[in-house]
Enzyme design. Sequence first.
Site, PDB file in Angstrom:
ATOM      1  N   HIS A   1       0.629  -1.480   0.224  1.00 11.03           N
ATOM      2  CA  HIS A   1      -0.131   0.523   0.236  1.00 11.03           C
ATOM      3  C   HIS A   1       0.969   0.849  -0.273  1.00 11.03           C
ATOM      4  CE1 HIS A   1      -3.345   3.101   1.226  1.00 11.03           C
ATOM      5  NE2 HIS A   1      -3.763   1.800   1.040  1.00 11.03           N
TER       6      HIS A   1
ATOM      7  N   ASP B   1      -7.839  -4.289  -0.562  1.00  9.16           N
ATOM      8  CA  ASP B   1      -9.271  -5.173  -2.093  1.00  9.16           C
ATOM      9  C   ASP B   1      -8.154  -6.214  -1.723  1.00  9.16           C
ATOM     10  OD1 ASP B   1      -9.346  -2.172  -2.981  1.00  9.16           O
ATOM     11  OD2 ASP B   1      -6.933  -1.879  -3.140  1.00  9.16           O
TER      12      ASP B   1
END
Length: 437
Positions: free
Chosen positions: A310, A368
Amino acid sequence: MSDMQTDKKAKIELDGKVFELPIIEGMEGEKAIDIRSLRAQTGYITLDSGYMNTGSCRSGITFLDGERGILQYRGYAIEELAEHCTFVEVAYLLVHGNLPTPAQLRNFSEMLGRFAMIHEDMVHFFDRFPPYASPMSILSSMVNSLCNFYPEMTENPLDNIDAMAARLLSKVRTIAAFSYKKTMGHPVVYPRHDLSYCANFLNMMFDSPVAPYEINDKVVAALNKLLILHGDHEQNCSTSTVRLVGSARVNLYASISAGISALWGPLHGGANQAVMEMLETIHAEGGGYRKFIEKAKDPNDPFRLVGFGHRVYKTHDPRSRILKQASEDVLASMNVVDDPLLEIAKELEEVALRDDYFIERNLYPNVDFYSGIIYRAMGIPANMFTVMFALGRLPGWIAHWMEMWNDPDTRIGRPRQIYVGPQLKPFVPMAERTGNE
């Protein structure tokens, strides 16, 4: 805004002169050098591609600590909000700054119910989109058009913000469901006054004259969690877009439409769809995930494991832990004993968390990684995943637009640049141009 200017100063030496710049400390100890006077004092600007080290504003909405894996909305831990709240409660929290009392929640829910319908003329807009139109394209266009149907909401926006926020939260849900029905070629299903926010959405998505939709409380609870976890995430691409567009004093509907367009990008809102495509590829090739682990580690192979790492988090994304458990709960409630994609995902996660390659690069599962599995189990197709992201992020966008509008320090967004083009040239008349100038 709640922050503190310390007695400390940052010193910068340029052209033999020393300049002092204030240091600001946030409520959770984060520190910033205030460079607002830098150009006026020195003639210099800063260069920061992607704004990775630049604070664009002071905000009291979301606190995020990527090194420690902390996410908080208005001071509340995301884990507690996901465990104990509905999405409507968290939407109220983000927009209004406090968790609602029973009376406030009841009033807010009644507003959501009252505003759930969209103008019937807007329903006909769906007929003008081609059958293969992207649901995100439809959503962005329809949200932008709302200002034409509710112009009174743009005259004194902060005076009407409660109604405007409720309109958006309710109508975007309806528009999202209608856009799905459009892509399927099915008749739209109108909202019901007797259903909760998330149950109403699922019913509008999946109810049919030939197959009535049966509401599953576990699925509704999982959808609440998904939307809560996507409610806000500090100054990401789409949120920054909402604030940047809004800084020109653009109305809330147009600002949100711009945020939806930013979210559409595969590097932002489309990641969970990419995760599902990756898992399906691994499954189609026999489920041999170890080969894909090695491909990801090969510097000469363009393949990358999607859903790991991320931009901000350097440890576990706290949202991924919640969604991992939620995915198992949803599948169990739907009597799915063995989902091969979920098993592949869990095996990939287990290997990556033990592998030095991933540990050294801070490649932990992000939000996700499991969200697509839950949406797939609900029956939501991949081309709607980013729409679901937008539905969850909507209260955060509204909160940031309001905060930006209220902040006396807000200026119209106007980044600088370092020019690297040609220097001034003499103008060449048409008859003398050879094409080699």
